[in-house]
Design a protein around this motif. Structure first.
Motif, PDB file in Angstrom:
ATOM      1  N   LEU A  22       0.812  -1.219   0.000  1.00  0.00           N
ATOM      2  CA  LEU A  22       0.000   0.000   0.000  1.00  0.00           C
ATOM      3  C   LEU A  22       0.845   1.268   0.000  1.00  0.00           C
ATOM      4  CD1 LEU A  22      -2.755  -1.113   2.520  1.00  0.00           C
ATOM      5  CD2 LEU A  22      -2.902  -1.034   0.031  1.00  0.00           C
ATOM      6  N   VAL A  23       2.008   1.230   0.661  1.00  0.00           N
ATOM      7  CA  VAL A  23       2.913   2.387   0.685  1.00  0.00           C
ATOM      8  C   VAL A  23       4.333   1.893   0.427  1.00  0.00           C
ATOM      9  CG1 VAL A  23       1.484   3.743   2.265  1.00  0.00           C
ATOM     10  CG2 VAL A  23       3.238   2.266   3.180  1.00  0.00           C
ATOM     11  N   SER A  24       5.227   2.861   0.173  1.00  0.00           N
ATOM     12  CA  SER A  24       6.631   2.504  -0.080  1.00  0.00           C
ATOM     13  C   SER A  24       7.426   2.516   1.221  1.00  0.00           C
ATOM     14  CB  SER A  24       7.244   3.486  -1.078  1.00  0.00           C
ATOM     15  OG  SER A  24       7.343   4.759  -0.483  1.00  0.00           O
ATOM     16  N   ASN A  25       8.611   1.935   1.147  1.00  0.00           N
ATOM     17  CA  ASN A  25       9.505   1.942   2.305  1.00  0.00           C
ATOM     18  C   ASN A  25       9.895   3.353   2.704  1.00  0.00           C
ATOM     19  OD1 ASN A  25       9.483  -0.816   2.300  1.00  0.00           O
ATOM     20  ND2 ASN A  25      11.402  -1.005   1.151  1.00  0.00           N
ATOM     21  N   LEU A  26      10.076   4.221   1.700  1.00  0.00           N
ATOM     22  CA  LEU A  26      10.482   5.596   1.954  1.00  0.00           C
ATOM     23  C   LEU A  26       9.446   6.335   2.783  1.00  0.00           C
ATOM     24  CD1 LEU A  26      12.620   7.735   1.373  1.00  0.00           C
ATOM     25  CD2 LEU A  26      11.352   8.323  -0.679  1.00  0.00           C
ATOM     26  N   MET A  27       8.179   6.074   2.536  1.00  0.00           N
ATOM     27  CA  MET A  27       7.127   6.742   3.287  1.00  0.00           C
ATOM     28  C   MET A  27       7.170   6.339   4.763  1.00  0.00           C
ATOM     29  SD  MET A  27       3.118   6.692   2.509  1.00  0.00           S
ATOM     30  CE  MET A  27       2.280   8.237   2.520  1.00  0.00           C
ATOM     31  N   VAL A  28       7.427   5.082   5.049  1.00  0.00           N
ATOM     32  CA  VAL A  28       7.518   4.628   6.442  1.00  0.00           C
ATOM     33  C   VAL A  28       8.723   5.258   7.122  1.00  0.00           C
ATOM     34  CG1 VAL A  28       7.822   2.594   7.905  1.00  0.00           C
ATOM     35  CG2 VAL A  28       6.294   2.493   5.955  1.00  0.00           C
ATOM     36  N   VAL A  29       9.835   5.391   6.396  1.00  0.00           N
ATOM     37  CA  VAL A  29      11.025   6.020   6.959  1.00  0.00           C
ATOM     38  C   VAL A  29      10.763   7.482   7.273  1.00  0.00           C
ATOM     39  CG1 VAL A  29      13.404   6.708   6.434  1.00  0.00           C
ATOM     40  CG2 VAL A  29      12.630   4.408   5.899  1.00  0.00           C
ATOM     41  N   ILE A  30      10.103   8.196   6.380  1.00  0.00           N
ATOM     42  CA  ILE A  30       9.802   9.621   6.599  1.00  0.00           C
ATOM     43  C   ILE A  30       8.888   9.783   7.806  1.00  0.00           C
ATOM     44  CG2 ILE A  30       8.660  11.652   5.613  1.00  0.00           C
ATOM     45  CD1 ILE A  30      11.401  11.068   4.438  1.00  0.00           C
ATOM     46  N   ILE A  31       7.871   8.958   7.927  1.00  0.00           N
ATOM     47  CA  ILE A  31       6.963   9.044   9.064  1.00  0.00           C
ATOM     48  C   ILE A  31       7.708   8.737  10.365  1.00  0.00           C
ATOM     49  CG2 ILE A  31       4.934   7.982  10.137  1.00  0.00           C
ATOM     50  CD1 ILE A  31       3.780   7.691   7.316  1.00  0.00           C
ATOM     51  N   ILE A  52       1.346  19.724  10.969  1.00  0.00           N
ATOM     52  CA  ILE A  52       0.485  20.053   9.832  1.00  0.00           C
ATOM     53  C   ILE A  52       1.277  19.974   8.519  1.00  0.00           C
ATOM     54  CG2 ILE A  52      -0.804  21.954   8.754  1.00  0.00           C
ATOM     55  CD1 ILE A  52      -1.706  22.719  11.597  1.00  0.00           C
ATOM     56  N   LEU A  53       2.545  20.397   8.548  1.00  0.00           N
ATOM     57  CA  LEU A  53       3.364  20.362   7.336  1.00  0.00           C
ATOM     58  C   LEU A  53       3.727  18.944   6.910  1.00  0.00           C
ATOM     59  CD1 LEU A  53       5.811  23.358   7.808  1.00  0.00           C
ATOM     60  CD2 LEU A  53       4.011  23.117   6.110  1.00  0.00           C
ATOM     61  N   THR A  54       3.675  17.989   7.824  1.00  0.00           N
ATOM     62  CA  THR A  54       4.036  16.629   7.435  1.00  0.00           C
ATOM     63  C   THR A  54       3.002  15.986   6.523  1.00  0.00           C
ATOM     64  OG1 THR A  54       3.046  15.760   9.460  1.00  0.00           O
ATOM     65  CG2 THR A  54       5.424  16.128   9.475  1.00  0.00           C
ATOM     66  N   PHE A  55       1.733  16.373   6.642  1.00  0.00           N
ATOM     67  CA  PHE A  55       0.700  15.736   5.821  1.00  0.00           C
ATOM     68  C   PHE A  55       0.901  15.965   4.324  1.00  0.00           C
ATOM     69  CE2 PHE A  55      -1.708  16.150   9.927  1.00  0.00           C
ATOM     70  CZ  PHE A  55      -1.608  14.813  10.256  1.00  0.00           C
ATOM     71  N   PRO A  56       1.132  17.204   3.870  1.00  0.00           N
ATOM     72  CA  PRO A  56       1.409  17.352   2.432  1.00  0.00           C
ATOM     73  C   PRO A  56       2.688  16.637   1.999  1.00  0.00           C
ATOM     74  CG  PRO A  56       0.992  19.497   3.422  1.00  0.00           C
ATOM     75  CD  PRO A  56       1.023  18.505   4.522  1.00  0.00           C
ATOM     76  N   LEU A  57       3.708  16.636   2.877  1.00  0.00           N
ATOM     77  CA  LEU A  57       4.942  15.936   2.520  1.00  0.00           C
ATOM     78  C   LEU A  57       4.715  14.430   2.430  1.00  0.00           C
ATOM     79  CD1 LEU A  57       7.588  17.914   4.586  1.00  0.00           C
ATOM     80  CD2 LEU A  57       7.250  17.927   2.119  1.00  0.00           C
ATOM     81  N   ILE A  58       3.872  13.886   3.282  1.00  0.00           N
ATOM     82  CA  ILE A  58       3.549  12.456   3.199  1.00  0.00           C
ATOM     83  C   ILE A  58       2.820  12.145   1.898  1.00  0.00           C
ATOM     84  CG2 ILE A  58       2.102  10.653   4.215  1.00  0.00           C
ATOM     85  CD1 ILE A  58       2.849  11.784   6.950  1.00  0.00           C
ATOM     86  N   ALA A  61       5.357  12.308  -0.847  1.00  0.00           N
ATOM     87  CA  ALA A  61       6.244  11.141  -0.802  1.00  0.00           C
ATOM     88  C   ALA A  61       5.529   9.899  -1.300  1.00  0.00           C
ATOM     89  CB  ALA A  61       6.746  10.916   0.623  1.00  0.00           C
ATOM     90  N   GLY A  62       4.269   9.747  -0.940  1.00  0.00           N
ATOM     91  CA  GLY A  62       3.529   8.580  -1.396  1.00  0.00           C
ATOM     92  C   GLY A  62       3.240   8.616  -2.883  1.00  0.00           C
ATOM     93  N   THR A  63       3.068   9.810  -3.426  1.00  0.00           N
ATOM     94  CA  THR A  63       2.736   9.935  -4.843  1.00  0.00           C
ATOM     95  C   THR A  63       3.973   9.921  -5.744  1.00  0.00           C
ATOM     96  OG1 THR A  63       0.843  11.290  -4.199  1.00  0.00           O
ATOM     97  CG2 THR A  63       1.456  11.329  -6.512  1.00  0.00           C
ATOM     98  N   PHE A  64       4.984  10.722  -5.374  1.00  0.00           N
ATOM     99  CA  PHE A  64       6.137  10.903  -6.252  1.00  0.00           C
ATOM    100  C   PHE A  64       7.444  10.361  -5.693  1.00  0.00           C
ATOM    101  CE2 PHE A  64       3.280  14.537  -7.165  1.00  0.00           C
ATOM    102  CZ  PHE A  64       2.920  14.172  -8.450  1.00  0.00           C
ATOM    103  N   GLY A  65       7.450   9.807  -4.495  1.00  0.00           N
ATOM    104  CA  GLY A  65       8.673   9.270  -3.902  1.00  0.00           C
ATOM    105  C   GLY A  65       9.599  10.369  -3.428  1.00  0.00           C
ATOM    106  N   PHE A  66      10.897  10.130  -3.588  1.00  0.00           N
ATOM    107  CA  PHE A  66      11.889  11.097  -3.118  1.00  0.00           C
ATOM    108  C   PHE A  66      11.791  12.416  -3.872  1.00  0.00           C
ATOM    109  CE2 PHE A  66      16.163  12.961  -3.019  1.00  0.00           C
ATOM    110  CZ  PHE A  66      16.295  13.103  -1.653  1.00  0.00           C
ATOM    111  N   VAL A  67      11.419  12.372  -5.141  1.00  0.00           N
ATOM    112  CA  VAL A  67      11.266  13.601  -5.929  1.00  0.00           C
ATOM    113  C   VAL A  67      10.156  14.464  -5.326  1.00  0.00           C
ATOM    114  CG1 VAL A  67      10.692  14.514  -8.207  1.00  0.00           C
ATOM    115  CG2 VAL A  67      12.120  12.500  -8.005  1.00  0.00           C
ATOM    116  N   GLY A  68       9.089  13.841  -4.850  1.00  0.00           N
ATOM    117  CA  GLY A  68       8.005  14.579  -4.208  1.00  0.00           C
ATOM    118  C   GLY A  68       8.445  15.257  -2.929  1.00  0.00           C
TER     119      GLY A  68
END
Length: 140
Positions: A22-31, A52-58, A61-68
């Motif tokens: 459902l999500v990438s490894n990178l997203m779990v690391v960021i969270i 609040i700023l973490t939600f758009p970054l999540i 990250a989930g949509t575009f990965g590290f580029v996002g």
């Protein structure tokens, strides 16, 4: 005890979500990094802002990965560089760049070399009164 259970539970659930695809490894690391970093923030207002700023970054990250994540931080940096606080740029003297005002930003120069005020404060007099390094005989 509750925080420890929350962190361990988050790791177990994060591992299950990654294995389910459902999500990438990178997203779990960021969270995980944002959860650990939230314990460092001393101010409650700043903690709420970062939360609040973490939600758009999540989402990025989930949509575009590290580029996002890179795009999200770039947009945040552009926003902060355009802010002003009491009429002075928020990132002054770095943005906008005033080379003469950098003398007390990254490296502290001796006090006798700091004889002009920064340009971003819009002072009436740009030159500070001359400072003497010698003792005044009248102050004994």
């Amino acid at each position: 005890m509750g925080q420890t259970i929350g962190i361990v539970g988050g790791l177990v659930i994060g591992d299950a979500v990654v294995k389910a695809g459902l999500v990438s490894n990178l997203m779990v690391v960021i969270i995980a990094l944002t959860a650990i970093a939230s314990f460092v923030v001393p101010s409650n207002e700043m903690s709420n802002t970062l939360r609040i700023l973490t939600f758009p970054l999540i989402l990025l990250a989930g949509t575009f990965g590290f580029v996002g994540i890179a795009i999200g931080f770039l947009v945040l940096l552009i926003h902060l560089s355009r802010l002003e606080s009491l009429g002075a740029p928020y990132f002054a003297p770095v943005s906008p760049l005033f080379v003469k005002d950098l003398k007390d930003t990254f490296l502290r120069l001796p006090i006798y070399k700091l004889n002009t005020r920064p340009k971003d404060v819009n002072a009436q007099k740009s030159v500070i009164v001359e400072r003497s390094r010698e003792w005044d005989d009248n102050e004994k």
